[in-house]
Design a protein around this motif. Structure first.
Motif, PDB file in Angstrom:
ATOM      1  N   MET A  86       6.335  17.394 -31.520  1.00  0.00           N
ATOM      2  CA  MET A  86       5.966  15.976 -31.522  1.00  0.00           C
ATOM      3  C   MET A  86       4.458  15.800 -31.718  1.00  0.00           C
ATOM      4  O   MET A  86       4.021  14.875 -32.402  1.00  0.00           O
ATOM      5  CB  MET A  86       6.410  15.300 -30.227  1.00  0.00           C
ATOM      6  N   GLY A  87       3.679  16.697 -31.129  1.00  0.00           N
ATOM      7  CA  GLY A  87       2.229  16.609 -31.281  1.00  0.00           C
ATOM      8  C   GLY A  87       1.778  16.814 -32.714  1.00  0.00           C
ATOM      9  O   GLY A  87       0.762  16.261 -33.147  1.00  0.00           O
ATOM     10  N   ALA A  88       2.531  17.585 -33.467  1.00  0.00           N
ATOM     11  CA  ALA A  88       2.173  17.833 -34.867  1.00  0.00           C
ATOM     12  C   ALA A  88       2.548  16.671 -35.781  1.00  0.00           C
ATOM     13  O   ALA A  88       2.109  16.631 -36.926  1.00  0.00           O
ATOM     14  CB  ALA A  88       2.838  19.119 -35.357  1.00  0.00           C
ATOM     15  N   THR A  89       3.350  15.718 -35.273  1.00  0.00           N
ATOM     16  CA  THR A  89       3.738  14.600 -36.131  1.00  0.00           C
ATOM     17  C   THR A  89       2.557  13.697 -36.474  1.00  0.00           C
ATOM     18  O   THR A  89       2.490  13.170 -37.581  1.00  0.00           O
ATOM     19  CB  THR A  89       4.866  13.752 -35.507  1.00  0.00           C
ATOM     20  N   PHE A  90       1.620  13.516 -35.545  1.00  0.00           N
ATOM     21  CA  PHE A  90       0.485  12.629 -35.827  1.00  0.00           C
ATOM     22  C   PHE A  90      -0.364  13.174 -36.975  1.00  0.00           C
ATOM     23  O   PHE A  90      -0.644  12.434 -37.933  1.00  0.00           O
ATOM     24  CB  PHE A  90      -0.354  12.375 -34.571  1.00  0.00           C
ATOM     25  N   ALA A 104      -5.896   0.886 -46.137  1.00  0.00           N
ATOM     26  CA  ALA A 104      -6.323   0.667 -44.754  1.00  0.00           C
ATOM     27  C   ALA A 104      -5.786   1.796 -43.885  1.00  0.00           C
ATOM     28  O   ALA A 104      -5.065   1.572 -42.914  1.00  0.00           O
ATOM     29  CB  ALA A 104      -5.839  -0.688 -44.257  1.00  0.00           C
ATOM     30  N   ALA A 105      -6.139   3.034 -44.220  1.00  0.00           N
ATOM     31  CA  ALA A 105      -5.597   4.197 -43.524  1.00  0.00           C
ATOM     32  C   ALA A 105      -5.940   4.176 -42.036  1.00  0.00           C
ATOM     33  O   ALA A 105      -5.106   4.521 -41.204  1.00  0.00           O
ATOM     34  CB  ALA A 105      -6.113   5.480 -44.157  1.00  0.00           C
ATOM     35  N   LYS A 106      -7.157   3.769 -41.699  1.00  0.00           N
ATOM     36  CA  LYS A 106      -7.542   3.717 -40.285  1.00  0.00           C
ATOM     37  C   LYS A 106      -6.640   2.763 -39.514  1.00  0.00           C
ATOM     38  O   LYS A 106      -6.193   3.060 -38.415  1.00  0.00           O
ATOM     39  CB  LYS A 106      -8.994   3.279 -40.123  1.00  0.00           C
ATOM     40  N   ARG A 107      -6.369   1.619 -40.087  1.00  0.00           N
ATOM     41  CA  ARG A 107      -5.491   0.643 -39.433  1.00  0.00           C
ATOM     42  C   ARG A 107      -4.076   1.215 -39.301  1.00  0.00           C
ATOM     43  O   ARG A 107      -3.426   1.056 -38.280  1.00  0.00           O
ATOM     44  CB  ARG A 107      -5.459  -0.661 -40.210  1.00  0.00           C
ATOM     45  N   GLY A 108      -3.603   1.890 -40.339  1.00  0.00           N
ATOM     46  CA  GLY A 108      -2.278   2.507 -40.287  1.00  0.00           C
ATOM     47  C   GLY A 108      -2.185   3.564 -39.206  1.00  0.00           C
ATOM     48  O   GLY A 108      -1.200   3.637 -38.470  1.00  0.00           O
ATOM     49  N   LEU A 115       1.961   2.408 -31.542  1.00  0.00           N
ATOM     50  CA  LEU A 115       3.420   2.352 -31.405  1.00  0.00           C
ATOM     51  C   LEU A 115       3.961   3.613 -30.740  1.00  0.00           C
ATOM     52  O   LEU A 115       4.879   3.547 -29.915  1.00  0.00           O
ATOM     53  CB  LEU A 115       4.077   2.133 -32.768  1.00  0.00           C
ATOM     54  N   ASN A 116       3.403   4.749 -31.089  1.00  0.00           N
ATOM     55  CA  ASN A 116       3.812   6.010 -30.477  1.00  0.00           C
ATOM     56  C   ASN A 116       3.526   5.995 -28.973  1.00  0.00           C
ATOM     57  O   ASN A 116       4.371   6.384 -28.160  1.00  0.00           O
ATOM     58  CB  ASN A 116       3.080   7.162 -31.163  1.00  0.00           C
ATOM     59  N   GLY A 119       5.910   3.567 -27.243  1.00  0.00           N
ATOM     60  CA  GLY A 119       7.229   4.181 -27.121  1.00  0.00           C
ATOM     61  C   GLY A 119       7.286   5.217 -26.014  1.00  0.00           C
ATOM     62  O   GLY A 119       8.266   5.289 -25.263  1.00  0.00           O
ATOM     63  N   ALA A 120       6.233   6.014 -25.882  1.00  0.00           N
ATOM     64  CA  ALA A 120       6.183   7.009 -24.803  1.00  0.00           C
ATOM     65  C   ALA A 120       6.159   6.330 -23.439  1.00  0.00           C
ATOM     66  O   ALA A 120       6.847   6.761 -22.503  1.00  0.00           O
ATOM     67  CB  ALA A 120       4.956   7.898 -24.979  1.00  0.00           C
ATOM     68  N   PHE A 121       5.412   5.264 -23.322  1.00  0.00           N
ATOM     69  CA  PHE A 121       5.319   4.521 -22.061  1.00  0.00           C
ATOM     70  C   PHE A 121       6.671   3.916 -21.682  1.00  0.00           C
ATOM     71  O   PHE A 121       7.160   4.079 -20.559  1.00  0.00           O
ATOM     72  CB  PHE A 121       4.245   3.430 -22.181  1.00  0.00           C
ATOM     73  N   VAL A 122       7.294   3.231 -22.635  1.00  0.00           N
ATOM     74  CA  VAL A 122       8.589   2.594 -22.373  1.00  0.00           C
ATOM     75  C   VAL A 122       9.644   3.664 -22.066  1.00  0.00           C
ATOM     76  O   VAL A 122      10.448   3.513 -21.134  1.00  0.00           O
ATOM     77  CB  VAL A 122       9.013   1.701 -23.563  1.00  0.00           C
ATOM     78  N   GLY A 123       9.630   4.756 -22.818  1.00  0.00           N
ATOM     79  CA  GLY A 123      10.581   5.841 -22.577  1.00  0.00           C
ATOM     80  C   GLY A 123      10.413   6.486 -21.217  1.00  0.00           C
ATOM     81  O   GLY A 123      11.395   6.830 -20.554  1.00  0.00           O
TER      82      GLY A 123
END
Length: 186
Positions: A86-90, A104-108, A115-116, A119-123
């Motif tokens: 999962m850490g390698a996905t970023f 706008a790569a920085k914004r993306g 969002l990641n 999602g970790a917080f909610v999970g």
């Protein structure tokens, strides 16, 4: 302002032996497939794995220090493989943004990371208090595997549809900062 895109992409490539990843979305899909596979394996072999670790934890119970080390070893076995994937996905997403030349790569990147994190917080809240009691640990692992497989398949299809171009070379100022004899702070 300094761009974080170059250091993250460099970090991703260095983890791959310095090789340029031809299709970072495909790399992302493979990482998600690995997470899905690990979840399925844990669900299928949960009882066997727990039984295998009981003797280790029982022997270590006589010493607080040894018990802490044994618990760390057990936790590492359970958590480390999917955590590394999962850490390698970023960095894979960062590489994809670079190769797609997103304006706008920085914004993306910021949006993806936000969002990641959300999602970790909610999970972390819903998992033990809602999902585990409702469908159990094995059900949760299979559900997680399903979601990871959907992400894998979606990104795989996207990676097949996308025409990949090599990224533009870094500006000379960034190339100088990336020289091997200088340290980077990410």
């Amino acid at each position: 302002p300094r761009s974080t895109l170059f250091p993250y992409t460099t970090l991703f490539r260095s983890g791959m032996g310095g090789a340029r990843i031809a299709n970072p979305l495909l790399a992302f899909a493979c990482l998600e497939a690995g997470v899905a596979l690990w979840a399925v394996l844990l669900a299928l072999f949960n009882e066997s794995v727990v039984s295998a670790f009981v003797p280790l934890l029982t022997r270590a119970a006589g010493s607080a220090g040894m018990l802490a080390l044994a618990r760390a070893a057990v936790a590492s076995f359970w958590i480390l493989p999917p955590t590394l994937l999962m850490g390698a996905t970023f960095p894979a997403v960062v590489g994809a943004l670079e190769m797609m030349r997103v304006p706008a790569a920085k914004r993306g990147m910021s949006t993806f990371y936000t969002l990641n994190l959300l999602g970790a917080f909610v999970g972390a809240i819903l998992g033990p208090y809602v999902v585990f009691p409702t469908i159990g640990v094995d059900g949760t692992l299979f559900f997680t595997a399903f979601l990871d497989f959907v992400a894998c398949l979606s990104v795989f299809l996207l990676s097949r549809a996308r025409k990949w171009r090599p990224p533009r070379p870094a500006p000379p100022a960034l190339q100088q900062r990336a020289s091997p004899n200088r340290s980077h702070v990410l």
